[in-house]
Write an enzyme that holds these catalytic residues in place. Structure first.
Site, PDB file in Angstrom:
ATOM      1  N   GLU A 127       0.866  -1.193   0.000  1.00  0.00           N
ATOM      2  CA  GLU A 127       0.000   0.000   0.000  1.00  0.00           C
ATOM      3  C   GLU A 127       0.899   1.238   0.000  1.00  0.00           C
ATOM      4  OE1 GLU A 127      -2.682  -0.380   3.319  1.00  0.00           O
ATOM      5  OE2 GLU A 127      -3.526  -2.244   2.513  1.00  0.00           O
ATOM      6  N   ARG A 268      34.558  -5.915 -30.396  1.00  0.00           N
ATOM      7  CA  ARG A 268      34.991  -4.518 -30.281  1.00  0.00           C
ATOM      8  C   ARG A 268      36.514  -4.445 -30.124  1.00  0.00           C
ATOM      9  NH1 ARG A 268      33.818   0.940 -30.988  1.00  0.00           N
ATOM     10  NH2 ARG A 268      34.995   2.127 -29.460  1.00  0.00           N
ATOM     11  N   GLN A 336      29.348  -1.086 -18.565  1.00  0.00           N
ATOM     12  CA  GLN A 336      30.725  -0.554 -18.537  1.00  0.00           C
ATOM     13  C   GLN A 336      31.557  -1.149 -19.675  1.00  0.00           C
ATOM     14  OE1 GLN A 336      31.289   1.838 -16.495  1.00  0.00           O
ATOM     15  NE2 GLN A 336      33.472   2.149 -16.838  1.00  0.00           N
ATOM     16  N   GLY A 339      30.888   0.470 -22.848  1.00  0.00           N
ATOM     17  CA  GLY A 339      31.258   1.892 -22.907  1.00  0.00           C
ATOM     18  C   GLY A 339      30.051   2.745 -23.285  1.00  0.00           C
ATOM     19  N   GLU A 363       9.286  -7.815  -3.968  1.00  0.00           N
ATOM     20  CA  GLU A 363       9.184  -9.045  -3.152  1.00  0.00           C
ATOM     21  C   GLU A 363      10.169  -9.025  -1.974  1.00  0.00           C
ATOM     22  OE1 GLU A 363       7.977 -12.616  -4.825  1.00  0.00           O
ATOM     23  OE2 GLU A 363       7.218 -11.703  -6.666  1.00  0.00           O
ATOM     24  N   THR A 365      12.882  -5.842  -0.282  1.00  0.00           N
ATOM     25  CA  THR A 365      14.154  -5.205  -0.643  1.00  0.00           C
ATOM     26  C   THR A 365      15.332  -6.038  -0.118  1.00  0.00           C
ATOM     27  OG1 THR A 365      14.149  -4.010   1.442  1.00  0.00           O
ATOM     28  CG2 THR A 365      13.137  -2.877  -0.441  1.00  0.00           C
ATOM     29  N   GLU A 367      17.371  -5.047   1.938  1.00  0.00           N
ATOM     30  CA  GLU A 367      17.418  -4.807   3.382  1.00  0.00           C
ATOM     31  C   GLU A 367      16.466  -5.760   4.104  1.00  0.00           C
ATOM     32  OE1 GLU A 367      17.189  -2.512   0.981  1.00  0.00           O
ATOM     33  OE2 GLU A 367      19.137  -1.533   1.208  1.00  0.00           O
TER      34      GLU A 367
HETATM   35  N1  CAA Z   1       6.068 -18.136   6.733  1.00  0.00           N
HETATM   36  C1  CAA Z   1       5.120 -18.325   7.682  1.00  0.00           C
HETATM   37  N2  CAA Z   1       4.935 -17.465   8.720  1.00  0.00           N
HETATM   38  C2  CAA Z   1       5.740 -16.394   8.780  1.00  0.00           C
HETATM   39  C3  CAA Z   1       6.731 -16.118   7.817  1.00  0.00           C
HETATM   40  C4  CAA Z   1       6.884 -17.052   6.761  1.00  0.00           C
HETATM   41  N3  CAA Z   1       7.823 -16.879   5.818  1.00  0.00           N
HETATM   42  N4  CAA Z   1       7.374 -14.970   8.127  1.00  0.00           N
HETATM   43  C5  CAA Z   1       6.811 -14.524   9.258  1.00  0.00           C
HETATM   44  N5  CAA Z   1       5.820 -15.399   9.664  1.00  0.00           N
HETATM   45  C6  CAA Z   1       4.997 -15.303  10.867  1.00  0.00           C
HETATM   46  C7  CAA Z   1       5.891 -15.232  12.113  1.00  0.00           C
HETATM   47  O1  CAA Z   1       6.228 -16.526  12.556  1.00  0.00           O
HETATM   48  C8  CAA Z   1       4.994 -14.505  13.086  1.00  0.00           C
HETATM   49  O2  CAA Z   1       4.056 -15.425  13.608  1.00  0.00           O
HETATM   50  P1  CAA Z   1       3.539 -15.377  15.158  1.00  0.00           P
HETATM   51  O3  CAA Z   1       2.666 -14.189  15.262  1.00  0.00           O
HETATM   52  O4  CAA Z   1       2.803 -16.668  15.311  1.00  0.00           O
HETATM   53  O5  CAA Z   1       4.769 -15.267  15.988  1.00  0.00           O
HETATM   54  C9  CAA Z   1       4.233 -13.535  12.185  1.00  0.00           C
HETATM   55  O6  CAA Z   1       4.282 -14.078  10.867  1.00  0.00           O
HETATM   56  C10 CAA Z   1       4.842 -12.140  12.178  1.00  0.00           C
HETATM   57  O7  CAA Z   1       6.192 -12.261  11.762  1.00  0.00           O
HETATM   58  P2  CAA Z   1       7.266 -11.118  11.989  1.00  0.00           P
HETATM   59  O8  CAA Z   1       7.200 -10.664  13.436  1.00  0.00           O
HETATM   60  O9  CAA Z   1       8.574 -11.603  11.478  1.00  0.00           O
HETATM   61  O10 CAA Z   1       6.677  -9.951  11.078  1.00  0.00           O
HETATM   62  P3  CAA Z   1       7.200  -8.473  10.843  1.00  0.00           P
HETATM   63  O11 CAA Z   1       6.035  -7.554  10.924  1.00  0.00           O
HETATM   64  O12 CAA Z   1       8.411  -8.187  11.676  1.00  0.00           O
HETATM   65  O13 CAA Z   1       7.579  -8.477   9.272  1.00  0.00           O
HETATM   66  C11 CAA Z   1       9.059  -8.666   7.379  1.00  0.00           C
HETATM   67  C12 CAA Z   1       8.639  -9.179   8.778  1.00  0.00           C
HETATM   68  C13 CAA Z   1      10.099  -9.722   6.941  1.00  0.00           C
HETATM   69  C14 CAA Z   1       9.710  -7.310   7.402  1.00  0.00           C
HETATM   70  C15 CAA Z   1       7.842  -8.688   6.424  1.00  0.00           C
HETATM   71  O14 CAA Z   1       6.951  -7.643   6.720  1.00  0.00           O
HETATM   72  C16 CAA Z   1       8.255  -8.600   4.965  1.00  0.00           C
HETATM   73  O15 CAA Z   1       8.599  -9.586   4.331  1.00  0.00           O
HETATM   74  N6  CAA Z   1       8.213  -7.366   4.389  1.00  0.00           N
HETATM   75  C17 CAA Z   1       8.449  -7.166   2.959  1.00  0.00           C
HETATM   76  C18 CAA Z   1       7.159  -7.240   2.207  1.00  0.00           C
HETATM   77  C19 CAA Z   1       7.378  -7.621   0.788  1.00  0.00           C
HETATM   78  O16 CAA Z   1       8.207  -8.447   0.436  1.00  0.00           O
HETATM   79  N7  CAA Z   1       6.577  -7.048  -0.076  1.00  0.00           N
HETATM   80  C20 CAA Z   1       6.591  -7.399  -1.457  1.00  0.00           C
HETATM   81  C21 CAA Z   1       5.302  -7.038  -2.082  1.00  0.00           C
HETATM   82  S1  CAA Z   1       4.786  -8.131  -3.334  1.00  0.00           S
HETATM   83  C22 CAA Z   1       5.630  -7.727  -4.715  1.00  0.00           C
HETATM   84  O17 CAA Z   1       6.622  -7.051  -4.703  1.00  0.00           O
HETATM   85  C23 CAA Z   1       5.069  -8.386  -5.908  1.00  0.00           C
HETATM   86  C24 CAA Z   1       5.565  -7.873  -7.188  1.00  0.00           C
HETATM   87  O18 CAA Z   1       5.339  -6.766  -7.575  1.00  0.00           O
HETATM   88  C25 CAA Z   1       6.299  -8.766  -8.046  1.00  0.00           C
END
Ligand code: CAA
Length: 381
Positions: A127, A268, A336, A339, A363, A365, A367
């Protein structure tokens, strides 16, 4: 884990490579310029079974394993990175969650036509205010009788221009944080869904990224995937698979950069010799080739883990992180080596450089991948 490719996997690579060279590659520059969604590419990929690669045949898929999926996405992306991500989203971000978490009725109604490639799927998580912090999404889901009303806005929706169906993540209440998030299957024609503005992107210009606006969008209750509150875990588990697709896409782009650079550096001439005779160029080529191979091995391991383990976040984040950063380095060195010619759009490396950058961003970053990896290795200690 045996990393030797099977005869079937070798044959798949040969088939997809021949198709990509003959059909996708000659069109890639024109699609890049026109920004038109490559519908015919998608149809042709469907004929080869590339839209639901890991879906069982009983549900319209091709029944391949994860390593085969990596091979196919790499070969498609080597020719056209936009088509690579279009396929990756339909396979990994649409078909996979319906197959893994959907009801039998959802699989029959939605998985079958998307796996066959008769329809196109998309994934709506991000979002305007919630990208890396996916749990902070604000799109609201309100239960009303036998349906849910969804309200909010989703951005950067890959395939959004052409998609028939979207998996939309929405929360019952933002105060519940990730525990309130639900996953819904939403058809384009449901009342209240509107397509917003297309995104004018630097690279992968024809993958149809748009904003999707939901204004009390009416979704039948049976389109909830799993239970209320399962959505965040479904989204994360789905991204574990999706990140393998992006690693494969990155390997494909990097391989194309290497091929272009090998050909250019041998034709080249400078100072009376082909530039490939100079060690400065040879070392760049050697680094590119080594990193591509390393990325491929990480991607195969991640795909194997996805097929055999309950949770594969460590393997998939490592593969996505390394492959995307190796891809960016390969594209940069490709420009690079070329050129001044590398900076003009008559040369393929210019497009590869623009296409490469997104692999470090979507999917999750680089980071975010480092965050996932560090969480996993700290947990292991
Ligand atoms: N599988 C199953 N469960 C998972 C999981 C996974 N891979 N990762 C986390 N969980 C669960 C955790 O176990 C936890 O469960 P409990 O509540 O039972 O403990 C819960 O989910 C929360 O996990 P976190 O505390 O780790 O969550 P967080 O809020 O700290 O977020 C994050 C972690 C890794 C930063 C996550 O938010 C993330 O991956 N962010 C990036 C989002 C992203 O990749 N977006 C891409 C958009 S789609 C896209 O890009 C498509 C396109 O255009 C091609």
């Amino acid at each position: 884990m045996d990393l030797t490719l099977t005869r079937e996997q070798e044959m798949l690579r040969e088939t997809v490579r021949a198709f990509a060279d003959e059909v996708l590659k000659p069109r890639a520059a024109a699609f890049d310029r026109s920004r038109e969604f490559p519908l015919d590419n998608y149809r042709r990929c469907a004929e080869l079974g590339l839209c639901g690669m890991m879906v069982p045949e009983a549900y319209g898929g091709a029944g391949f394993d994860g390593v085969s999926y990596v091979i196919a996405i790499e070969e498609v992306s080597r020719a056209c990175a936009s088509t690579g991500v279009i396929l990756s989203v339909n396979n990994s971000l649409f078909c996979a969650p319906v197959q893994r978490h959907g009801s039998e009725a959802q699989k029959r109604k939605y998985l079958v036509p998307h796996a066959r490639g008769e329809k196109i799927g998309a994934y709506c998580l991000t979002e305007p205010q919630a990208g890396s912090d996916a749990g902070a999404l604000r799109t609201l889901a309100k239960r009303q009788g036998d349906r849910y009303l969804l309200s909010g806005s989703k951005v950067f929706v890959t395939n959004g221009i052409a998609a028939h169906t979207f998996i939309v993540y929405a929360t019952l209440h933002p105060k519940l944080k990730h525990k309130g998030i639900c996953a819904f299957i939403v058809e384009r024609g449901f009342p209240g869904l509107r397509q917003g503005k297309p995104e004018h992107k630097m690279g992968i210009t024809c993958s149809g990224s748009v904003e999707i606006v939901l204004d009390e969008c009416e979704v039948p209750a049976e389109n909830l995937i799993g239970q209320e509150g399962d959505g965040f875990k479904i989204a994360m588990a789905t991204l574990d698979g999706g990140r393998i697709g992006i690693a494969a896409q990155a390997i494909g782009i990097a391989s194309a950069a290497l091929e272009e650079s090998l050909a250019y550096s041998q034709s080249r001439e400078a100072f009376g010799r082909p530039i490939a005779d100079f060690q400065a160029i040879q070392w760049k080529l050697a680094d590119m080739a080594t990193e591509i191979d390393a990325a491929r091995l990480l991607a195969y391991r991640a795909a194997w883990a996805r097929d055999h383990k309950e949770r594969c976040s460590l393997e998939t984040s490592m593969a996505k992180l390394f492959a995307s950063e190796a891809c960016m380095r390969a594209a940069k060195e490709g420009v690079q080596i070329h050129g001044g010619y590398g900076y003009i759009n008559e040369y393929t490396v210019e497009r590869l450089f623009r296409d490469a950058k997104i692999t470090e961003i979507y999917e999750g970053t680089s980071e975010v991948q480092r965050l996932v990896i560090s969480k996993e290795i700290l947990r292991e200690d």
